[in-house]
Every structure is written in structure tokens, then in C-alpha cells.
Design a protein around this motif. Structure first.
Motif, short mmCIF file in Angstrom:
data_model
loop_
_atom_site.label_atom_id
_atom_site.label_comp_id
_atom_site.label_asym_id
_atom_site.label_seq_id
_atom_site.Cartn_x
_atom_site.Cartn_y
_atom_site.Cartn_z
N GLY A 80 -1.03 5.47 -8.10
CA GLY A 80 -1.18 6.88 -7.71
C GLY A 80 -2.17 7.66 -8.56
O GLY A 80 -2.29 8.87 -8.41
N CYS A 81 -2.89 7.00 -9.44
CA CYS A 81 -3.73 7.73 -10.40
C CYS A 81 -5.16 7.86 -9.90
O CYS A 81 -5.90 6.89 -9.85
CB CYS A 81 -3.68 7.00 -11.73
N SER A 82 -5.56 9.07 -9.54
CA SER A 82 -6.89 9.23 -8.95
C SER A 82 -7.94 9.61 -9.98
O SER A 82 -9.13 9.58 -9.69
CB SER A 82 -6.83 10.28 -7.85
N TYR B 15 -8.68 25.63 -2.85
CA TYR B 15 -7.52 24.90 -3.33
C TYR B 15 -6.25 25.55 -2.78
O TYR B 15 -6.20 26.77 -2.78
CB TYR B 15 -7.51 24.90 -4.86
N PRO B 16 -5.22 24.87 -2.37
CA PRO B 16 -5.05 23.43 -2.18
C PRO B 16 -5.30 22.97 -0.73
O PRO B 16 -4.35 22.67 -0.02
CB PRO B 16 -3.58 23.25 -2.54
N GLN B 17 -6.55 22.88 -0.34
CA GLN B 17 -6.90 22.46 1.01
C GLN B 17 -6.35 21.05 1.31
O GLN B 17 -6.03 20.73 2.45
CB GLN B 17 -8.43 22.45 1.12
N GLY B 18 -6.25 20.23 0.28
CA GLY B 18 -5.78 18.85 0.50
C GLY B 18 -4.27 18.71 0.43
O GLY B 18 -3.74 17.61 0.58
N GLY B 19 -3.56 19.81 0.20
CA GLY B 19 -2.10 19.75 0.26
C GLY B 19 -1.72 19.36 1.68
O GLY B 19 -2.35 19.82 2.63
N GLU B 20 -0.71 18.50 1.82
CA GLU B 20 -0.42 17.96 3.14
C GLU B 20 -0.27 19.05 4.20
O GLU B 20 -0.89 19.02 5.26
CB GLU B 20 0.85 17.12 3.06
N ILE C 25 -8.00 9.36 2.15
CA ILE C 25 -9.19 8.51 2.26
C ILE C 25 -9.03 7.19 1.48
O ILE C 25 -9.29 6.11 2.00
CB ILE C 25 -10.44 9.26 1.72
N GLY C 26 -8.59 7.31 0.24
CA GLY C 26 -8.43 6.11 -0.59
C GLY C 26 -7.46 5.14 0.04
O GLY C 26 -7.66 3.91 0.01
N THR C 27 -6.39 5.67 0.60
CA THR C 27 -5.39 4.83 1.24
C THR C 27 -5.99 4.11 2.45
O THR C 27 -5.74 2.92 2.67
CB THR C 27 -4.19 5.68 1.71
N VAL C 28 -6.81 4.82 3.22
CA VAL C 28 -7.41 4.22 4.40
C VAL C 28 -8.31 3.05 3.98
O VAL C 28 -8.31 1.98 4.59
CB VAL C 28 -8.22 5.26 5.20
N ILE D 110 0.82 -1.21 0.00
CA ILE D 110 0.00 0.00 0.00
C ILE D 110 0.86 1.27 0.00
O ILE D 110 1.84 1.38 0.73
CB ILE D 110 -0.97 -0.03 1.20
N VAL D 111 0.47 2.17 -0.87
CA VAL D 111 1.17 3.47 -0.97
C VAL D 111 0.11 4.56 -0.90
O VAL D 111 -1.08 4.28 -1.01
CB VAL D 111 1.96 3.57 -2.29
N GLY D 112 0.55 5.80 -0.73
CA GLY D 112 -0.40 6.91 -0.65
C GLY D 112 -1.18 7.06 -1.95
O GLY D 112 -0.61 7.31 -3.00
N LEU D 113 -2.51 6.87 -1.88
CA LEU D 113 -3.29 6.85 -3.10
C LEU D 113 -3.75 8.25 -3.53
O LEU D 113 -4.41 8.41 -4.54
CB LEU D 113 -4.52 5.95 -2.94
N GLY D 114 -3.40 9.25 -2.74
CA GLY D 114 -3.78 10.61 -3.11
C GLY D 114 -2.94 11.13 -4.25
O GLY D 114 -3.23 12.16 -4.84
N GLY D 115 -1.87 10.44 -4.56
CA GLY D 115 -1.02 10.88 -5.65
C GLY D 115 0.45 10.90 -5.25
O GLY D 115 1.34 10.82 -6.07
N ALA D 116 0.70 10.95 -3.93
CA ALA D 116 2.07 11.04 -3.47
C ALA D 116 2.78 9.69 -3.58
O ALA D 116 4.00 9.64 -3.74
CB ALA D 116 2.12 11.52 -2.03
N THR D 117 2.03 8.60 -3.50
CA THR D 117 2.52 7.23 -3.61
C THR D 117 3.70 6.92 -2.69
O THR D 117 4.61 6.19 -3.06
CB THR D 117 2.92 6.85 -5.06
#
Ligand code: SF4
Ligand code: SF4
Lengths: 443, 333
Positions: free
Chosen positions: A348-350, A235-240, A268-271, A135-142
Motif C-alpha cells: 500500500g505504500c505509494s 485535494y482530495p479529488q482522488g478520494g473514492e 491506476i497502479g492497481t490496474v 492484488i490489493v488496492g495500491l492507492g493506499g486502501a489495500t
């Protein structure tokens, strides 16, 4: 009051065309192309050969170090090729092709929909399952998840943060997951809380997903220690760093990682993937992907097997829109443009965004009018006009002094600039030069 | 052959905001004040405006095309804005050739010689105005008395501006109450029924323009509010200490070019600071200098000079007043 980060930010049109569309599973593809490097860190090493039979869920490439991740067969069949394939950007990367025969899974995997609520698992058990599942970060950071979960001695995580911002326009895969897999996600969060030994978790969700917020609020009662925070749609609220600022009020300084201020963020996707890995023994062989675009027949959210080639599933989303000029992997603000449809969907592709020909080109750059819009939209407090100019002139040392390496490449500055200046392009040039210089001088 | 798609770096979308659109918004924001001027000064106001805008655009075209051989920049609309602002800063009975000279100074010297839009250190319209003020002091300070829309163009009755009146009379030792009694009433100041350059006269119309610029996010509130606030506080303190020597702050804020300068001239992108902190400092500076010139200086009106003086500090402000970076300061070394 919804929480947010304070400085900068922009409001691109949301265009969440597929937010009402439930996640569907397309027909199984006849072949998949699985790259060996779908994560940050060293590429995995193939452990099967051409001609081998593989089952769905079987490890086909092994993690090659601590910062690396296992890769699994996402369909069953025969390995037909191992070699170099050109990826999104045209670079050659090693990948492995499987031709499908049937749909045979390895035994341990429970691929039913039953919710498994049992939380009787130890920290080590959870982490080892996550490690095995690749499992890797699915938000794009992987970034490999097991690395984040391994807390170095002397540091302590106090709170788990869950990123449900999905601030990129068009993308809706996390939104749909939050609505359709709410309980699974909550259990995933509980598992992570055990693994991190924390008693609190906060889920941050942008206001524009009010349905997801109320859904979580209804269901968190069963789960002590978890709270939901509504965040401003910006934007970018979801930036880490922006997410952490919004949820905790604290800033992660340059050179620090979130753990330095006692938090660890997960997407979320990662969880959800973690829930599946731990409760169902299911490795990361599929993910939710938004297929969208203004001219798209049916913008959809698909549950896609990793390695599915884009052109193979397009028909099921209404085909490629006419006059498509650009194909973007990810969202329009940070996504990468692909030159063809012959590319595999990776971990990593959302989302895949189809942009019309007429919107595919940038307007010519004009002189900077010093309107300061780039400055006031930069979430990192930088001066993009200056960084862009310094990079353009090759004055990298000055650019470093002006904080160029802080840039999170969110694109807000280029988005807002009335003179259409390619600010981020130049900033990337400068940033890479500065980082390279730093690496050289370290050696 | 398989179709290849366009590849470019992110971001893949743009806000759609453009330089011409911003300039159009500025022109629109100035429209109410232009209408008021026409109402009070007659069509002469329109005539002056047309000459000023046309000659600024002509000089911009001529210089980019035949002298600098650069891509034409008329499209960005900034020359039209300079022209309109210049017109707003001169009396409506100014002879054509003086206006054209002003336009040449604004565009040719203050703007194009520095490399055009985005490179000029001083506000072009103000440089033009101050040049005219120094070269043609008589013509530049002979203000037509508003007589309504049919005010004749030539030989109109003229009179001093309220600010000049106050300064002159204070010098002559008249008590302030008597002076103020002869001045336009507050409502006349708000609506524009008074002498002055055409754009300075109507406070309400200018404030409407300010509101429009804020709504369209063309400017932020920082510069105008800091200028007017500082000017108000400065003149207010003087007035409270000696109400019989100094006019009240409301009079100061509503007269002269205070609002025009604060909203439209000081906020010029190129010549104002980049960070919000910088904008605040710049605004306070302008407010203070304006107050000092008006009260102690030789000219009745101080806004133009104050803005130009602070323009000179902008590069310094940009270096020392940076936006706060995210996180704690990076340690260098
Ligand atoms: S947004 Fe563009 S025009 Fe405005 S200051 Fe930045 S670079 Fe210059
Ligand atoms: S891309 Fe970098 S410089 Fe531009 S706004 Fe984002 S963080 Fe700031």
C-alpha cells in the motif's frame, strides 16, 4: 470544463518534484522483510518455514479467508526469519525475512517487457488470476481486488472508474505509470471490463497531468468504451467518494458502497498490477514508489520489490537528506509517519516523503476563531470545528449525530485551520469511539 | 543509536494561514478608508484611531495578564482590529475619554468577559459603539464637517450625517426632492466628502478593502452581498412605490455604515454563522432589519443594531442551518 466534486477541498502546494523522472528499477536488495498483513482483512498465513528456499513469485503466505490476499516472495533466496517485527507505527506485526541468493523466478512468470494484447480470457479466468496474484488496492486502501470484483447477487456494476487523480502533493508514481505504461493500463482496464461485464470505463485524471491526459486520449481509440475525463486539480479529488462524484455526478451515501450506485473504482497502479497478473502471470511482488522531499538529492520514482527495506535503497536516490526530521509513508496529507528507516515497503505504500526537521513540527494550537474555513474545506460537508470540540469533551453521541463517522480523514480541515487546531486528531478519537460503541451494541 | 524520527498523525503539512495573518489582512483592507478619512477630516482621524487601537490593545493585555492569567493574546491581532473598527464607528471629534470608555466596553465586556477571541457572541466593536451611542448621544452624533486634511481638531464645524438629515426632514414633512437637493452628491458619497463617522464615509475605499479581503480569501462574498442586496431591494421597493417619500436605494447603500457594516462588521468570524447557507440567511436578516430601522425606526442609522440583533441569532442559525452533508441523510436508529 474539468469535472470535480462540488463541496469543500483545499489546494496544497503540488510539489511534484519527481514528475519528470522516469521510473527506474533499483538494484535488487540483499534482503526483504515481508509483512503477512499488507491488506485490509485477515493476515495471510505463512506456508514456508525458516531455512526454506524460495523463488521470486512463489506464494509464501496464503490468503486466510475471502477478505485476505496471497503474499509472494519478491526475491529468490532463503527464508531466514519468521516472527514479529515492529512496523511503521511501532506496533509488532508478523513478517517474514528472505536473504537473497541470485534472481531466480518461478517458471510461469513472463518478466519481459513485451506488451500482451490478447483479450481472449473469460471472466472467471481473470478473477482467479487476480486472486492468486494477491492484488490489493495500491492507492493506499489495500482492499483485496478480487473481493471488489466478486459482485454479490442482485447488484450490478454499470461502469468501471479508474482513479488517476493522484491528488496528494509530492506523489508521482501513478503519473509516471500513466505516461510510461499507458497501453498496459488500457489493456488492464479492458480486462477489468470483462471481469465486471461492463461496457464503459472512465479514467479520471487531474488537470495538472495534461501530458497523461493527452497520452490516453491518443491511445484510447483502439479501446471502445473507455473515455478520459479531465478533473480539476483539487485535494482530495482522488478520494473514492469525490472521484465518483466528479466522474458520475452521483454521491455514495453513508452506509453505501460504490456498487450501490453501479460503479467500481480502481486505482491506476492497481490496474497496472492487474495487467501484469493476468497477461504475464506476475503476482504483486513489486510496485512503483515515489521517493521525494524538498531536500532530497534526486527525487525519484522507483520500481521496488515488495518488502525492500527503506534504508537499503535510499542510497540510490541520493541518500537521506540532511536534517530530515520526519519520514512519511504516503503523501503529506494522509501518509503515516515512520519512526525509523528500518521499515519495509509494502503493497500500500505509494511514496516516501522526507520532511526537514524545521517542517516536522506542528505549530501550537490556538483558540478557534470560528473562521469557518474548516467547514468550507470539508469535502464531506461536516463541521470539523464542532466535531473536534465534541470529541475533545467526550460527547461522542452528539458527535455521531453530527456525522463524525462520515469523515474520510482527508486532513483538509487541519491543513487549513489558521489556529493550527489538531482537528483531525480529535475527530479520529471521536470516530473510533463511535465506531467501537456501534460494534459493541451490535453484539 | 539509530536515529528516531518524529511521528505524528496526518496531515503533515499546513496551509500556513494564521490568525495574525488574517487580522493583518483585515487591517490592511481598512487602510484605504483610513487614508480617506485623514484626507477629509484631517489628522484628528489618525489621533482617534491611535487612541482607540492603543486602548483596545492595552485592555486586552491587562485583562489577559492580570485578571484572567491566560496566555497573552495580543499577538493574534484581533484587539487591534477591534480598536480600528471602533475608531471607524465614531466621529473624529470625540473626546479621548469617551473613546477609551468605548474600548473598555468593547474589549473588557463584549470580548474578554466571554472568554476572549472566538467566544464572544456579539461583535465587540459594535457593542462599544452602541454603548457610546446610548450613553453619549450628543457627542456620538455630532459629526465634524469634512474640511480637508487640516480640519482643526477642536471646535470644528459640525453637522448631521446625510441619513440623519433625510430622516429629520422627512419627519418635518419636507418633500424628498428638496431634501435630496441639499445632500452630498453621489460622487461625494462614493469618495467620502460628507459628514459621518470616519470609517463610513468613503464607499469606494471600503469596497477596495472588500475586494482585497475576497482575493485574500479572508471572507466569502455571501454576507456583504446579501446584506447590501437585501437593503437595496427593500429600500428600492419603497422608493419605486413612493419616489417622493423615500430616498433611492443607491443613497441608502452608499450612506451611513452600510458598506462598513456589511463588509467589515457583519463578517466578523466569531459572531457570524459557520455555513454558507447560514451566512446567506444572516446577511438577508441584517439587510432587512437595517432597512426597517432606517425607514421606520427612531435612529437614522440601523446597521449596528441590525448586526447585533442578528448576532444573537447566530447560535440558532448554526444549529439549524448546517452545511449539506455528502450523500443522502443518514437514517438514525
Ligand atoms: S478552521 Fe480552525 S479556527 Fe477556523 S473555525 Fe475551524 S477550527 Fe476554528
Ligand atoms: S478530515 Fe474529515 S472532517 Fe476534516 S475535512 Fe476531511 S472529511 Fe472533513
Amino acid at each position: 470544463m474539468p469535472k470535480t466534486f462540488l463541496q469543500g477541498g483545499v489546494h496544497p502546494p503540488e510539489c511534484k518534484l519527481s514528475k519528470e523522472k522516469a521510473i527506474v528499477t533499483p538494484l535488487l536488495p540483499d534482503r526483504v522483510l515481508i509483512p503477512l498483513s499488507q491488506h485490509i482483512g485477515s493476515p495471510a498465513i505463512a506456508c514456508v518455514g525458516v531455512g526454506d528456499q524460495v523463488k521470486t513469485g512463489q506464494v509464501i503466505a496464503k490468503s486466510s479467508g475471502f477478505v485476505s490476499a496471497n503474499i509472494h516472495a519478491s526475491i529468490s533466496g532463503t527464508v531466514s526469519k519468521i516472527g514479529d517485527f515492529s512496523d511503521v507505527t511501532g506496533y509488532c506485526k508478523s513478517a517474514l525475512m528472505i536473504e537473497r541468493e541470485g534472481d531466480e523466478w518461478i517458471e510461469e512468470i513472463d518478466h519481459t517487457e513485451t506488451l500482451i494484447e490478447d483479450l481472449n480470457k473469460s471472466k472467471t479466468e481473470i478473477i482467479s488470476k487476480i486472486t492468486h496474484a494477491g492484488i490489493v488496492g495500491l492507492g493506499g486502501a489495500t482492499f483485496p481486488s478480487h473481493v471488489k470484483l466478486t459482485i454479490p447477487p442482485g447488484k450490478k456494476c454499470k461502469m468501471l472508474l479508474i482513479n488517476g487523480a493522484e491528488c496528494e502533493p509530492y506523489l508521482t508514481c501513478d503519473h509516471r505509470l500513466m505516461l510510461e505504461k499507458t497501453e498496459e493500463i488500457l489493456i488492464g482496464i479492458r480486462l477489468l471490463m470483462i471481469a465486471l461485464e461492463v461496457s464503459h470505463a472512465k479514467i479520471g485524471i487531474e488537470e495538472n497531468k495534461a501530458d497523461a491526459i493527452s497520452q490516453f486520449n491518443r491511445l484510447i481509440k483502439k479501446h471502445p468504451g473507455i473515455s478520459v475525463v479531465s478533473m480539476k486539480t483539487k485535494y482530495p479529488q482522488g478520494g473514492e467518494k469525490q472521484l465518483i462524484k466528479a466522474l458520475t455526478g452521483q454521491e455514495v451515501s453513508p452506509g453505501e458502497i460504490p456498487l450501490d450506485i453501479g460503479v467500481i473504482p480502481f486505482n491506476i497502479g492497481t490496474v497496472y498490477a492487474i495487467y501484469e497478473a493476468v497477461q504475464k502471470n506476475k503476482p504483486l511482488i513489486e510496485r512503483t514508489v515515489t521517493l521525494t522531499g524538498k531536500k532530497m538529492g534526486t527525487p525519484s520514482n522507483f520500481r521496488v520489490r515488495i518488502g525492500t527495506i527503506l534504508s537499503d535503497i535510499l542510497e540510490q536516490a541520493g541518500g537521506i537528506p540532511e536534517n530530515t526530521g520526519k519520514v512519511i509513508l504516503g503523501g503529506p496529507m494522509m501518509g503515516k509517519a515512520a519512526n525509523s528507516l528500518n521499515i519495509p515497503i509494502t503493497k500500500g505504500c505509494s511514496g516516501i516523503l522526507f520532511v526537514e526537521e524545521t517542517e516536522s513540527f506542528r505549530k501550537p494550537a490556538e483558540p478557534c476563531i470560528r473562521c469557518a474555513k474548516c467547514v468550507s474545506s470539508c469535502p464531506m460537508g461536516l463541521e470539523p470545528y464542532l466535531l473536534g470540540k465534541l470529541s475533545e469533551m467526550g460527547q461522542f453521541e452528539k458527535a455521531a449525530h453530527e456525522g463524525i463517522t462520515l469523515c474520510i480523514e482527508c486532513g483538509s480541515c487541519s491543513f487549513i485551520c489558521p489556529a493550527n487546531r489538531p482537528l483531525l486528531d480529535w475527530i479520529r478519537v471521536g470516530k473510533n469511539a463511535v465506531l467501537k460503541q456501534a460494534r459493541v451494541s451490535k453484539k | 543509536m539509530e536515529k528516531l524520527y518524529t511521528v505524528s498523525a496526518s496531515p503533515h503539512i499546513h496551509s500556513g494561514i494564521s490568525t495574525p495573518q488574517i487580522m493583518r489582512d483585515v487591517l490592511l483592507a481598512l487602510l484605504p478608508a483610513l487614508c480617506i478619512s485623514v484626507w477629509f477630516f484631517g489628522f484628528g482621524a489618525l489621533y482617534v484611531t491611535a487612541i482607540s487601537v492603543a486602548s483596545c490593545m492595552f485592555f486586552e493585555y491587562f485583562i489577559t495578564r492580570y485578571i484572567l492569567h491566560k496566555p497573552l493574546s495580543l499577538r493574534d491581532g484581533s484587539a487591534a482590529v477591534t480598536g480600528l473598527l471602533l475608531a471607524f464607528n465614531v466621529p473624529t471629534n470625540l473626546p479621548e475619554w469617551i473613546i477609551i470608555t468605548g474600548a473598555l466596553v468593547s474589549i473588557g465586556i463584549a470580548k474578554m468577559s466571554f472568554g476572549g477571541l472566538g467566544n464572544n457572541p456579539f461583535n465587540p466593536a459594535l457593542v462599544g459603539r452602541v454603548f457610546l451611542l446610548i450613553s453619549f448621544p450628543v457627542q456620538m452624533t455630532t459629526w465634524p464637517i469634512p474640511k480637508g486634511i487640516f480640519t482643526p481638531l477642536i471646535d470644528a464645524a459640525t453637522g448631521p450625517t446625510p441619513l440623519a438629515l433625510v430622516k429629520e426632514n422627512i419627519k418635518n414633512g419636507l418633500p424628498i426632492q428638496d431634501i435630496m437637493a441639499n445632500l452630498p452628491s453621489l460622487s461625494d458619497l462614493l469618495l467620502g466628502n460628507r459628514g459621518g463617522s470616519m470609517g463610513e464615509i468613503a464607499a469606494l475605499a471600503l469596497l477596495a478593502g472588500f475586494a482585497y479581503l475576497l482575493i485574500r480569501k479572508v471572507i466569502t462574498w455571501h454576507i456583504p452581498v446579501c446584506i447590501l442586496g437585501t437593503l437595496g431591494v427593500f429600500t428600492g421597493i419603497l422608493w419605486m412605490s413612493h419616489p417622493d417619500l423615500y430616498p433611492d436605494p443607491i443613497f441608502h447603500l452608499l450612506s451611513g455604515g452600510a458598506i462598513l457594516g456589511a463588509v467589515f462588521m457583519a463578517t466578523d468570524y466569531t459572531t457570524s454563522p459557520m455555513s454558507l447557507k447560514g451566512k446567506v440567511a444572516y446577511g438577508i436578516g441584517i439587510g432587512l432589519i437595517t432597512g426597517l430601522i432606517r425607514v421606520y425606526g427612531a435612529y437614522p442609522e440601523g446597521m449596528s443594531f441590525a448586526i447585533l440583533i442578528m448576532n444573537a441569532f447566530v447560535p440558532l442559525i448554526n444549529v439549524y442551518m448546517k452545511p449539506a452533508r455528502f450523500g443522502k441523510e443518514v437514517k438514525h436508529g
